[in-house]
Design an enzyme around this catalytic site. Structure first.
Site, PDB file in Angstrom:
ATOM      1  N   HIS A   1       1.397  -1.779  -5.400  1.00 13.25           N
ATOM      2  CA  HIS A   1       0.846  -1.270  -6.654  1.00 13.25           C
ATOM      3  C   HIS A   1       1.953  -0.515  -7.384  1.00 13.25           C
ATOM      4  O   HIS A   1       2.669   0.286  -6.787  1.00 13.25           O
ATOM      5  CB  HIS A   1      -0.350  -0.349  -6.360  1.00 13.25           C
ATOM      6  CG  HIS A   1      -0.704   0.517  -7.519  1.00 13.25           C
ATOM      7  ND1 HIS A   1      -0.899   0.005  -8.779  1.00 13.25           N
ATOM      8  CD2 HIS A   1      -0.864   1.864  -7.626  1.00 13.25           C
ATOM      9  CE1 HIS A   1      -1.181   1.005  -9.602  1.00 13.25           C
ATOM     10  NE2 HIS A   1      -1.160   2.141  -8.934  1.00 13.25           N
TER      11      HIS A   1
ATOM     12  N   ASN B   1       2.129   2.244 -15.176  1.00  8.60           N
ATOM     13  CA  ASN B   1       1.124   2.100 -14.125  1.00  8.60           C
ATOM     14  C   ASN B   1      -0.143   1.532 -14.760  1.00  8.60           C
ATOM     15  O   ASN B   1      -0.774   2.197 -15.569  1.00  8.60           O
ATOM     16  CB  ASN B   1       0.872   3.470 -13.495  1.00  8.60           C
ATOM     17  CG  ASN B   1      -0.226   3.463 -12.438  1.00  8.60           C
ATOM     18  OD1 ASN B   1      -1.074   2.568 -12.409  1.00  8.60           O
ATOM     19  ND2 ASN B   1      -0.227   4.464 -11.582  1.00  8.60           N
TER      20      ASN B   1
ATOM     21  N   CYS C   1      -6.780   1.597  -8.171  1.00  4.07           N
ATOM     22  CA  CYS C   1      -5.545   0.812  -8.115  1.00  4.07           C
ATOM     23  C   CYS C   1      -5.552  -0.170  -6.946  1.00  4.07           C
ATOM     24  O   CYS C   1      -4.622  -0.968  -6.802  1.00  4.07           O
ATOM     25  CB  CYS C   1      -4.344   1.738  -8.021  1.00  4.07           C
ATOM     26  SG  CYS C   1      -4.316   2.954  -9.344  1.00  4.07           S
TER      27      CYS C   1
END
EC number: 2.3.1.180
Lengths: 82, 343
Positions: free
Chosen positions: B268, B299, B122
């Site tokens: 993020h 996500n 990520c």
């Protein structure tokens, strides 16, 4: 100076109030964080980190899952505080 | 000893354009609940996620990247031929070799641009952005295309109630190019491999050799489970909120920016609870716009920061020239934070 049991419970009550909005008088030794105080697993991490700062104690991730009640957390802090 | 002529790059770099692609299929929590014992309220309260996008077979990692990149290139006001390097951050491109970046560079019509993939979970977009800034200022490419792209629906265990709702698919891209003024701050980045177990792929690919399949776990239908991303929720939450807030602060300090100077915060998009706690821990002022694209995108790992950036600009919540703090963090564990001027 190490905190007494009463001081720890009062401190945890402040923290739980701040994070989950639970009235301080509801935070008692026999209360379960999850079932009684609306502290879910993520909020519990915030409670733990705030308690670490307030009581100068390290509570590793592996130990967090054992802290089911306010009494569990109080006992842990009493035993491990610097 | 012969003297080697040094390369010559631009004085500084900046993000010139951003583009995003979200798959057509929108998946509400009700669909996730068909396979796990949970509730819409539980998913929303633990993650903030209401819907996510899942890619169709045609919406491949390359196809989504090309769509997002086309928009970023157009927004930057350049042509594909001017791109000197294509950097693709992803963990969900399933042909181990070659890198998907070469296919993307070719199909976009670049002139044999350097192309490679980056595996930094990520934080992949921040890693790619840092490399791009270096290439532009060092002179190995005038314009660099940085893509974050994921098909995490392929790496989701739909029977795991802790993660089934979490992940989404999509691509975000930026063009990084020359600038006379600094518009990308110093990167604060690193890795903590001692915490590698906290976010990981459940089963490595080489355990899927014919003959070894009998030792692998089965799903409820009796089929061998495909690898999925798994995580230790509480450990990741603590690290993400409290350790990453320190990294975010370091990135602000390194750029000489105070929270009051900041217009936008684009962390993020891991979990809205992480985002909210980071905002609180960083004590960001009210005027700072905070990206919460996770609510409708899920996500998307390396894609989440450019996708959130694109959406904030498209919706008018942020504007070109705004000063934004971006921070990526995830599997590794790895992290990268920097302050940028929005394109």
């Amino acid at each position: 100076m190490a905190a007494t049991q009463e001081e720890i419970v009062a401190g945890l009550a402040d923290i739980v109030n701040e994070i989950a909005g639970i009235p301080v008088e509801d935070v008692q030794l026999d209360k379960s964080f999850t079932d009684d105080l609306d502290v879910d697993s993520l909020s519990m991490v915030e409670v733990v980190v705030a308690a670490e700062e307030r009581f100068d104690v390290k509570i590793p991730d592996d130990d967090v899952k054992n802290l089911k009640t306010v009494g569990d957390a109080t006992e842990y802090i009493l035993k491990h505080q610097a | 000893m012969s003297k080697i002529r040094p390369s010559k790059g631009a004085p500084y770099a900046r993000i010139l354009g951003v583009g995003g692609y979200r798959p057509t299929r929108v998946v509400p929590n009700e669909v996730i609940l068909e396979k796990i014992d949970s509730s819409d309220e539980w998913i929303r309260s633990r993650s903030g996620i209401e819907t996510r996008h899942w890619a169709s077979p045609e919406e491949t990692v390359a196809a989504m990247s090309i769509e997002a990149s086309g928009k970023a290139i157009a927004a930057a006001g350049i042509t594909a031929e001017q791109i000197g390097a294509v950097v693709v951050a992803t963990v969900s491109h399933f042909s181990q070799t070659p890198a998907v970046a070469t296919e993307i560079a070719d199909k976009l019509g670049t002139d044999r641009a350097a192309a490679f993939d980056v595996s930094a979970g990520c934080a992949g977009f921040g890693y790619g952005l840092t490399l791009a800034k270096g290439m532009v200022t060092e002179g190995s490419a005038e314009y660099v295309l940085v893509i974050g792209v994921e098909r995490l629906s392929d790496l989701t265990d739909l029977e795991d109630r802790a993660t089934a709702f979490l992940f989404g698919d999509g691509a975000g891209a930026v063009v990084v190019g020359p600038s006379d003024e600094p518009h990308i701050g110093p990167t604060v980045w690193g890795s903590e491999g001692d915490k590698a177990e906290t976010i990981k792929q459940t089963i490595p690919w080489n355990e899927y050799r014919i003959g070894d399949l009998g030792s692998l776990p089965l799903d409820s239908a009796g089929n061998v489970k495909f690898p999925a991303i798994t995580q230790e929720g509480q450990a990741v939450f603590r690290w993400a909120v409290f350790e990453m807030a320190k990294v975010a602060q370091q990135a602000l300090d390194a750029a000489g920016i105070t929270p009051d100077d900041l217009d936008v915060f684009i962390p993020h998009q891991a979990n809205v609870r992480i985002i909210d706690s980071m905002v609180k821990t960083l004590k960001l002022p009210e005027h700072v716009t905070v990206a919460r694209d996770i609510r409708t995108t899920g996500n998307t790992s390396a894609a989440s920061i450019p996708l959130a950036m694109e959406r904030l600009l498209a919706s008018g919540e942020a504007k070109s020239g705004d000063t934004a703090l971006v921070i990526g963090f995830g599997a590794g564990l790895v992290y990268a934070a920097t302050v940028v001027t929005l394109p």
